[in-house]
Each structure stands twice: as structure tokens, then as C-alpha cells.
Scaffold this motif. Structure first.
Motif, short mmCIF file in Angstrom:
data_model
loop_
_atom_site.label_atom_id
_atom_site.label_comp_id
_atom_site.label_asym_id
_atom_site.label_seq_id
_atom_site.Cartn_x
_atom_site.Cartn_y
_atom_site.Cartn_z
N VAL A 84 0.84 -1.20 0.00
CA VAL A 84 0.00 0.00 0.00
C VAL A 84 0.87 1.24 0.00
O VAL A 84 1.87 1.31 0.72
CB VAL A 84 -0.91 0.02 1.25
CG1 VAL A 84 -1.79 1.28 1.26
CG2 VAL A 84 -1.78 -1.22 1.31
N ASP A 85 0.49 2.22 -0.81
CA ASP A 85 1.17 3.51 -0.80
C ASP A 85 0.17 4.60 -1.13
O ASP A 85 -0.75 4.39 -1.93
CB ASP A 85 2.32 3.53 -1.81
CG ASP A 85 3.36 4.59 -1.46
OD1 ASP A 85 3.04 5.80 -1.60
OD2 ASP A 85 4.47 4.23 -1.04
N GLN A 86 0.31 5.76 -0.50
CA GLN A 86 -0.58 6.87 -0.74
C GLN A 86 -0.32 7.56 -2.08
O GLN A 86 -1.17 8.28 -2.59
CB GLN A 86 -0.48 7.91 0.39
CG GLN A 86 -1.03 7.42 1.72
CD GLN A 86 -0.96 8.48 2.79
OE1 GLN A 86 -0.11 9.37 2.75
NE2 GLN A 86 -1.86 8.41 3.76
N GLN A 87 0.88 7.39 -2.63
CA GLN A 87 1.23 8.05 -3.88
C GLN A 87 0.63 7.30 -5.07
O GLN A 87 1.07 6.21 -5.43
CB GLN A 87 2.75 8.14 -4.04
CG GLN A 87 3.42 8.98 -2.97
CD GLN A 87 4.91 9.12 -3.20
OE1 GLN A 87 5.37 9.23 -4.34
NE2 GLN A 87 5.68 9.10 -2.12
N ILE A 88 -0.40 7.90 -5.66
CA ILE A 88 -1.13 7.26 -6.75
C ILE A 88 -0.20 6.94 -7.92
O ILE A 88 -0.26 5.85 -8.50
CB ILE A 88 -2.29 8.17 -7.22
CG1 ILE A 88 -3.30 8.37 -6.09
CG2 ILE A 88 -2.98 7.59 -8.44
CD1 ILE A 88 -4.38 9.39 -6.38
#
Length: 444
Positions: free
Chosen positions: A29-33
Motif C-alpha cells: 500500500v502507498d498513498q502516492q497514486i
């Protein structure tokens, strides 16, 4: 086991991929699309040998996926690994904002019993804060553990799949048993301890390795003055099993994302409990000064550097990575520009990253090692990429305006450099003594 890894930097991405490789179902998971889109399209945001192939292989086996949806990922997993960044604050402390946000996001997504593992490098006591944040936002049962990473950029996959040891810090035997089982195929050297000790082991390990580097660099500086050869000194030291030969390669000092950050953080951790870590402060001071030996040697060889063309080979802080965080090349090139030099810069991988950090009209970006060397007054090797070691020295000399080679990593054998008629300066080896006299004699 179903695992969610929060954060897709070096630690998170490599750990997630390697856990998938040994048979687990992993969601990263990462917040950077943009980063997640890149990974889903088969591209990799960092350079790490073998990583791209492992990602594709495990995606094809449906053991590895990437998403920005942490709630869905956490709800599907038995274990959540926190691997977000902890960059330095101006005072040297670790910035825990990303850790706290990850803990909150996990807490809001928990839908049943989970094991929360911190793999990020965090100050002692941070896991207790994570536990408090999660406990304040959920009634679901969970356990906290610290499993620090010890991977090295450039060999991260090997270090993860074949580790020297696994450190497990936790509060109960059941959690320890689950984590031992997860890592059992990787090594038999699994050490369990309390959480605070596990947190400290990571900092203490990196601080000790940084100390070895600064120590051998100090020895190298003395060797240059007394006519000893630091490579032979280090070899002789390394045979002592109490010392070992790793991290005894003299050069221009350490850089990267770990040693600079972690040494400063440990100094601050000590200061927060009213203890002055004098030894580690000296380690940092030595390291910060060591890179400027390149400048001092250039000035001995050339006198003024104003209007001189200096070739720089190597911009990454070490070979086999595109990471330029705290790379010695940054400060060295900044100082060269300040002194009026023109810089021809080349790195096999890291140029684009370096340009984002430092771009100046006095820097000429080159596409090959020989292009950087062309018409230069001196060449400085800062990163020990294999292509530099394999260069034809006679051809190199023919490209340069003056055959002056400053070897910041002791890549070359002095005899071979001498055969190519270079004026050569390395680190801590006796042939480098009195370079200014040698240069004056050669030019007369």
C-alpha cells in the motif's frame, strides 16, 4: 500468510516482494497514486538489481499486488507491516509523522485480530506510541512487534532472502511464534527480545558500522602522512575475528538513507535522556570532513580550481543504486562550483535523480564515462561502479587535458595507473604522498 505492507520505499517494496517470493500473499500500500500506477504497470520507482523481475514474477503468480486502498488491504490481512519513511528533522530527530499516520490508518481499518509489525527505523519507545494510537481508535484485538530491517541498497534482495539474523521484538510468545514461522525459511539466526531492545539494535548496528568506516578513514589519513598502505592495514586488521574485514574500506565516507540519518537520530536519542554520545558525534564529524579530501587533493594537484574542468565519476552514494540521498558527490560538486570549476558529471544510473537535487549551469551532464573525462583537467572517482574499474586507463588518459586521477574509492591498482602515466592520488596509500611535488616535476 496474508500480509499488508504499508509503504513502498526501499524497505517496504523489497520486503513485500520478498515475502511474496517465499509464498505469502502480499498487498503493498502507498498513498502516492503515481507510484502505485507505475508498479501496477510493471515499472519500478527505484533501481535495485533483480527487483523488477521478482515483482513481475510474483504478480503473475497472484501473490503480489499494489493499491492505495489501505482499508481494504488491512481488512484482508492477518499481518500489517509498517515500512514508511522516518526522515530526519532539522534537529536530527526522526520525523514520525508518517508512522503516526500509518498507525491511525491501520486502526481505522482493523476488522479483527491483527499483528502490527514495525519495520521502519524508529526511536526507542515508538512502538508503544503506535500501540496507543491504534488502541485509541479500535476495540479489535491486536499485537505489536518490532522487526527491524538490515538490508543494503544494491544487495537488498539478497540481504532480505538470506539475512545474517532476524530480530523479533514483541510482548508475547504467540506473536513471537508467528513471526518466527514467517521468517523460518530465511535463516536459523532468529533472536527474540523485548520491543525497546529491538528498536535499539537497529540504531546500534548502523552506528557501529558508521564508526568502522570513520575509523578506517582516520587511519587512512594517517597512512598518507607516514607512508603506510591502508589497504594492507585493513587487510591485516580484518583477519582478527573480533574485528572482521567488512566496512574497513577507506574512501570518502558514507552516505545514503540510513547511516547519516540513523547516526544523527541516535545522537539525539541520547541527548533526550541527558547523555552526550561523544564517540558518535566524532564519527559524524570525521565523515563530514572526509569527502572534502577530494577537494584538498585537487588543489594540491592543480592549485586554483577556478576555470578548471573537473570530471566526476559517480553520483549515487554507492554502486548498484540510483539513491543520491546524502551522497558525497553533492557537497563535493557544490564546493567545486563555489571554487569556480566546471564539472563534467556522469553516473550509470543516478544522473536523473541527482539533477533533481542539484542542477547548475556549471555542471555538464554526460552520457558516458569517457565523455565526462574529455578535455578535463582532473578526474575524481566518487562511486565504485564496476564500469569505472574496467575502463582502459590508456584510452582514458588520451581523452583528458591533464592526466590527473583522484581515486576516492581505491578502485585502481597503483602500478596500472602508473603505466598509463597518470598523476594518481588515492586514499591512504603511500604512492600518493607529495602529489604537489610530483605534479610540479611532471609538468616542468
Amino acid at each position: 500468510m496474508k500480509i499488508t505492507v504499508v509503504g513502498t520505499g526501499y524497505v517496504g517494496l523489497v520486503s513485500g516482494v520478498c515475502f511474496a517470493e517465499i509464498g505469502n500473499e502480499v498487498i503493498c500500500v502507498d498513498q502516492q497514486i503515481e507510484k502505485v500506477q507505475m508498479l501496477n504497470q510493471g515499472e519500478v520507482p527505484i533501481y535495485e538489481p533483480g527487483l523488477k523481475e521478482l515483482i513481475q514474477q510474483n504478480k503473475n503468480l497472484q501473490r503480489l499486488s499494489f493499491t492505495t486502498d489501505i482499508r481494504n488491504a488491512v481488512s484482508q490481512s492477518e499481518m500489517i507491516i509498517i515500512a514508511v519513511g522516518t526522515p530526519s528533522l532539522p534537529n536530527g530527530e526522526a520525523n514520525l509523522d508518517y508512522i503516526r499516520q500509518a498507525a491511525l490508518d491501520i486502526a481505522l481499518a482493523i476488522n479483527g485480530k491483527k499483528i502490527i509489525v514495525t519495520k521502519s527505523t524508529v526511536p526507542v519507545g515508538t512502538n508503544e506510541e503506535i500501540k496507543s494510537i491504534i488502541r485509541a481508535h479500535t476495540d479489535h484485538p491486536f499485537e505489536i512487534a518490532s522487526v527491524p530491517e538490515f538490508l543494503r541498497e544494491g544487495t537488498a534482495i539478497k540481504d532480505t532472502l538470506y539475512p545474517d539474523r532476524i530480530i523479533i521484538g514483541c510482548e508475547d510468545e504467540e506473536t513471537a511464534s508467528v513471526l518466527k514461522s514467517l521468517h523460518a525459511s530465511l535463516t536459523n539466526n532468529i533472536i527474540t527480545t523485548d520491543i525497546r531492545s529491538a528498536e535499539m539494535i537497529k540504531y546500534a548496528s548502523n552506528a557501529f558500522l558508521a564508526t568502522k568506516i570513520s575509523f578506517i578513514n582516520e587511519i587512512a589519513n594517517i597512512c598518507e602522512k607516514v607512508g603506510a598502505d591502508v589497504t594492507r592495514v585493513a587487510e591485516g586488521m580484518g583477519y582478527d575475528r573480533r574485528i572482521g574485514n567488512s566496512f574497513l574500506q577507506a574512501g570518502i565516507g558514507y552516505g545514503g538513507s540510513c547511516f547519516p540519518k540513523d547516526t544523527q537520530a541516535l545522537i539525539q536519542i541520547a541527548g533526550n535522556v541527558d547523555y552526550e554520545f561523544k564517540l558518535l558525534k566524532s564519527v559524524v564529524e570525521v565523515n563530514n570532513d572526509q569527502r572534502f579530501n577530494i577537494i584538498r587533493k585537487l588543489e594540491m594537484a592543480l592549485g586554483t580550481l577556478s576555470n578548471k574542468r573537473i570530471a566526476i565519476w559517480g553520483l549515487a552514494f554507492k554502486p548498484n543504486t540510483d539513491d543520491i540521498r546524502d551522497a558525497p558527490a553533492i557537497e563535493i560538486i557544490q564546493e567545486l562550483i563555489k571554487l569556480g570549476a566546471v564539472v563534467n558529471a556522469y553516473d550509470p544510473i543516478a544522473t536523473s535523480n541527482f539533477q533533481k537535487e542539484l542542477n547548475h549551469e556549471s555542471i555538464v551532464w554526460c552520457d558516458s564515462a569517457l565523455e565526462a573525462a574529455k578535455d578535463s583537467d582532473a578526474l575524481c572517482l566518487l562511486t565504485e561502479w564496476s564500469e569505472f574499474a574496467e575502463i582502459n586507463l590508456h584510452e582514458l588518459a588520451a581523452h583528458m587535458n591533464r592526466s590527473i586521477l583522484i581515486d576516492g574509492r581505491n578502485v585502481y591498482e597503483p602500478e596500472k595507473v602508473k603505466e598509463a602515466s597518470f598523476i594518481y592520488y588515492s586514499v591512504g596509500r603511500p604512492h600518493a604522498a607529495n602529489i604537489s611535488d610530483t605534479y610540479t616535476e611532471a609538468m616542468s
